[in-house]
Design a protein around this motif. Structure first.
Motif, PDB file in Angstrom:
ATOM      1  N   TRP A 298       0.882  -1.182   0.000  1.00 38.60           N
ATOM      2  CA  TRP A 298       0.000   0.000   0.000  1.00 38.60           C
ATOM      3  C   TRP A 298       0.902   1.208   0.000  1.00 38.60           C
ATOM      4  O   TRP A 298       1.706   1.391   0.909  1.00 38.60           O
ATOM      5  CB  TRP A 298      -0.880  -0.070   1.252  1.00 38.60           C
ATOM      6  N   SER A 341      -3.479   7.052  -3.554  1.00 34.05           N
ATOM      7  CA  SER A 341      -3.273   5.886  -2.702  1.00 34.05           C
ATOM      8  C   SER A 341      -3.408   4.633  -3.564  1.00 34.05           C
ATOM      9  O   SER A 341      -4.471   4.391  -4.135  1.00 34.05           O
ATOM     10  CB  SER A 341      -4.312   5.884  -1.574  1.00 34.05           C
ATOM     11  N   MET A 343      -3.155   0.608  -3.858  1.00 35.70           N
ATOM     12  CA  MET A 343      -3.160  -0.616  -3.054  1.00 35.70           C
ATOM     13  C   MET A 343      -3.130  -1.823  -3.977  1.00 35.70           C
ATOM     14  O   MET A 343      -3.952  -1.951  -4.885  1.00 35.70           O
ATOM     15  CB  MET A 343      -4.404  -0.647  -2.160  1.00 35.70           C
ATOM     16  N   HIS A 352      -8.347   1.097  12.143  1.00 32.62           N
ATOM     17  CA  HIS A 352      -7.685   2.239  12.775  1.00 32.62           C
ATOM     18  C   HIS A 352      -8.572   3.460  12.629  1.00 32.62           C
ATOM     19  O   HIS A 352      -9.532   3.453  11.867  1.00 32.62           O
ATOM     20  CB  HIS A 352      -6.314   2.491  12.128  1.00 32.62           C
ATOM     21  N   ARG A 361     -13.180  12.526   4.638  1.00 29.48           N
ATOM     22  CA  ARG A 361     -12.239  11.961   3.664  1.00 29.48           C
ATOM     23  C   ARG A 361     -12.988  11.460   2.429  1.00 29.48           C
ATOM     24  O   ARG A 361     -13.866  10.611   2.543  1.00 29.48           O
ATOM     25  CB  ARG A 361     -11.446  10.829   4.326  1.00 29.48           C
ATOM     26  N   HIS A 363     -12.853   9.626  -1.345  1.00 32.03           N
ATOM     27  CA  HIS A 363     -12.110   8.764  -2.267  1.00 32.03           C
ATOM     28  C   HIS A 363     -12.679   8.963  -3.664  1.00 32.03           C
ATOM     29  O   HIS A 363     -13.866   8.700  -3.876  1.00 32.03           O
ATOM     30  CB  HIS A 363     -12.285   7.285  -1.892  1.00 32.03           C
ATOM     31  N   TRP A 385     -15.115   0.091  -4.198  1.00 31.45           N
ATOM     32  CA  TRP A 385     -14.696   1.107  -5.157  1.00 31.45           C
ATOM     33  C   TRP A 385     -15.233   0.798  -6.558  1.00 31.45           C
ATOM     34  O   TRP A 385     -15.251  -0.372  -6.975  1.00 31.45           O
ATOM     35  CB  TRP A 385     -13.166   1.190  -5.202  1.00 31.45           C
ATOM     36  N   PHE A 393     -16.242   9.503   3.526  1.00 34.20           N
ATOM     37  CA  PHE A 393     -16.448   8.942   4.862  1.00 34.20           C
ATOM     38  C   PHE A 393     -15.730   9.797   5.896  1.00 34.20           C
ATOM     39  O   PHE A 393     -14.932  10.673   5.550  1.00 34.20           O
ATOM     40  CB  PHE A 393     -16.029   7.465   4.919  1.00 34.20           C
ATOM     41  N   HIS A 399     -11.903   2.401  10.712  1.00 36.43           N
ATOM     42  CA  HIS A 399     -12.081   1.859   9.358  1.00 36.43           C
ATOM     43  C   HIS A 399     -11.009   0.827   9.063  1.00 36.43           C
ATOM     44  O   HIS A 399      -9.952   0.799   9.700  1.00 36.43           O
ATOM     45  CB  HIS A 399     -12.124   2.962   8.304  1.00 36.43           C
ATOM     46  N   VAL A 401      -9.558  -1.901   5.665  1.00 38.45           N
ATOM     47  CA  VAL A 401      -9.612  -2.143   4.222  1.00 38.45           C
ATOM     48  C   VAL A 401      -9.177  -3.569   3.906  1.00 38.45           C
ATOM     49  O   VAL A 401      -8.171  -4.043   4.428  1.00 38.45           O
ATOM     50  CB  VAL A 401      -8.682  -1.161   3.457  1.00 38.45           C
ATOM     51  N   ARG A 409      -5.702  -1.263  -6.975  1.00 31.71           N
ATOM     52  CA  ARG A 409      -6.719  -0.274  -6.606  1.00 31.71           C
ATOM     53  C   ARG A 409      -6.030   1.069  -6.447  1.00 31.71           C
ATOM     54  O   ARG A 409      -5.061   1.206  -5.693  1.00 31.71           O
ATOM     55  CB  ARG A 409      -7.406  -0.652  -5.285  1.00 31.71           C
ATOM     56  N   ILE A 413      -7.236  10.388  -2.657  1.00 33.69           N
ATOM     57  CA  ILE A 413      -7.831  10.657  -1.343  1.00 33.69           C
ATOM     58  C   ILE A 413      -7.776  12.150  -1.099  1.00 33.69           C
ATOM     59  O   ILE A 413      -6.715  12.768  -1.223  1.00 33.69           O
ATOM     60  CB  ILE A 413      -7.046   9.924  -0.229  1.00 33.69           C
TER      61      ILE A 413
HETATM   62  C1  LMR Z   1      -7.513   5.065   5.030  1.00 33.13           C
HETATM   63  O1  LMR Z   1      -7.831   6.216   5.309  1.00 33.13           O
HETATM   64  O2  LMR Z   1      -6.930   4.355   5.816  1.00 33.13           O
HETATM   65  C2  LMR Z   1      -7.878   4.504   3.693  1.00 33.13           C
HETATM   66  O3  LMR Z   1      -8.886   5.239   3.140  1.00 33.13           O
HETATM   67  C3  LMR Z   1      -6.696   4.545   2.836  1.00 33.13           C
HETATM   68  C4  LMR Z   1      -6.877   3.838   1.554  1.00 33.13           C
HETATM   69  O4  LMR Z   1      -5.999   3.986   0.708  1.00 33.13           O
HETATM   70  O5  LMR Z   1      -7.874   3.132   1.369  1.00 33.13           O
END
Ligand code: LMR
Ligand code: MN
Length: 432
Positions: A298, A341, A343, A352, A361, A363, A385, A393, A399, A401, A409, A413
């Motif tokens: 990531w 970002s 991934m 976290h 935030r 996306h 996505w 969000f 959250h 992932v 992906r 952000i």
């Molecule tokens: C995050 O804030 O931890 C995620 O949105 C980051 C991500 O790349 O999905």
């Protein structure tokens, strides 16, 4: 004392009393002048420097002046340089005050020098070593934090603060959750002074979660909510403004940036092309460095941070950055970032929370893998996505992932100021 010495002492006492009287009468300008004269005339008298330092720190606080605080620090340093001739209790108190001010100004190295003076003079005081740890923790130097706390534990293996600090580094530096747990757990259960802080509850909770002890983590978070450390079990950001609306996912139309966001969304293909070109060159993107990844890969490429344009990176993404300039609620958000970002498949990001409730935030999805194999969970809700899609969000909520697909992906952000914040708050909140 000899006659001359006696007279000098008398005069010194008199001038000191006069300077102090100016302080009491709140004639601060006069007091400063008097103390300046005093330390000038009686430079060899430790007490002159100590009293001047104390006056300066008081006035610095009243006037919220960093310059005066720096003067106070200088005066403290001069006082501490007398070393031998100063009584224990005054030396220690002065050293600790000096360190406090240096921490406040972010002067980590100078603070460390004072810590070392104190530790050398009082080698049997574990608190002084823990204070040094705290300075390293506050300046996010976790490597030094680990060295100091490990050393402290050699001599004081059961000291709660040393355990706490060392446990924290096992989690945060080594990602060794099994080793970290007993240290963090014992320290927090001890309830010793300095251990009951939101930040430490969060660290212990995350450690429990990463070891699969979800029920225990939940209990701890509930305790944290009861103590007022967290807004809720799911919303555990530490830098908060009270009474902001809070929910896991937001509609674009709930924000104050609907028009701007939809406009940005329309350019998603040019943004994607720019991001993909950057991603193609090895070394452009940086690995996530906060121990948030359980597995996989990531990486991020930052464009704005703390409301500042990152010029070098923006030069390499001119189209995206030009578009973002039209969105000051995001590009000027001093409590957030804007970044690509990326991934890769087979990545899991631990649950976290972001650091603050002051941002939302978004996306903007640029490249989406298989939707049924990928998911973003925020509190108890999940999404995935889709290319060209934009969702929002609140990352102060827990959250997590999962990317169990096979393709890249890639998202843009963007953090936006929370719509409930006033213009004044947006100007005055400290950056994160
Ligand atoms: C995050 O804030 O931890 C995620 O949105 C980051 C991500 O790349 O999905
Ligand atoms: Mn996050």
């Amino acid at each position: 004392p000899t006659g001359a010495k006696f007279v000098e002492d008398e005069l010194f006492e008199q001038e000191l009393r006069r300077a102090q009287a100016e302080m009491i009468n709140e004639n601060h300008a006069n007091a400063l002048r008097a103390f300046n004269t005093l330390t000038h005339t009686y430079a060899h008298k430790p007490l002159a420097h100590l009293r001047r330092a104390q006056a300066l720190e008081r006035i610095a606080e009243l006037r919220r002046s960093n310059q005066l605080l720096m003067d106070a620090i200088e005066s403290y340093k001069r006082y501490l340089a007398f070393d031998e001739s100063i009584t224990n209790i005054d030396y220690r108190t002065a050293g600790e005050r000096c360190i406090e001010h240096m921490r406040f100004l972010g002067q980590t190295q100078p603070a460390v020098a004072i810590h070392e003076l104190l530790i050398e003079r009082y080698p049997d005081e574990v608190q002084l070593r823990n204070q040094l740890s705290l300075t390293y923790l506050m300046s996010n130097n976790l490597i030094k934090l680990q060295q100091v706390s490990r050393d402290t534990l050699k001599r004081w293996p059961r000291d709660p603060l040393a355990q706490l600090h060392f446990g924290l580094t096992l989690k945060q530096v080594d990602g060794d959750y099994a080793q970290a747990l007993p240290y963090l757990q014992r320290a927090i259960d001890s309830q010793a002074a300095g251990t009951q802080e939101p930040y430490f509850y969060l660290a212990l909770g995350e450690t429990l979660q990463r070891l699969g002890k979800q029920a225990e983590a939940l209990q701890l978070y509930e305790r944290g909510v009861m103590r007022g450390y967290f807004a809720s079990v799911y919303q555990r950001s530490l830098y908060n403004v009270p009474r902001l609306r809070a929910k896991p996912f937001w509609q674009i139309t709930d924000t104050d940036q609907a028009k701007e966001l939809k406009q940005l969304q329309q350019s998603w293909r040019s943004i994607r092309n720019e991001a993909l070109a950057l991603l193609n060159v090895e070394g452009n993107f940086q690995l996530e460095a906060e121990q948030l990844r359980d597995s996989g890969n990531w990486q991020q490429f930052e464009l704005f941070a703390r409301g500042q344009r990152l010029h070098r990176n923006c030069q390499r993404a001119p189209i995206t950055c030009a578009l973002l300039e039209k969105l000051p609620a995001a590009s000027g958000c001093r409590r957030g970032q804007i970044k690509f970002s990326a991934m890769q498949a087979q990545t899991h990001v631990w649950p976290h929370c972001g650091p603050t409730n002051c941002r939302l935030r978004a996306h903007l999805t640029l490249v989406a893998p298989e939707p049924h194999l990928t998911s973003l969970r925020v509190a108890d809700q999940e999404r995935t996505w889709h290319e060209g899609d934009l969702f929002i969000f609140d990352d102060s909520f827990e959250h997590e992932v999962w990317h169990n697909g096979t393709q890249l992906r890639l998202v843009l952000i963007l953090d936006l100021w929370h719509p409930d914040l006033t213009a004044q708050q947006r100007r005055e909140l400290t950056p994160i």
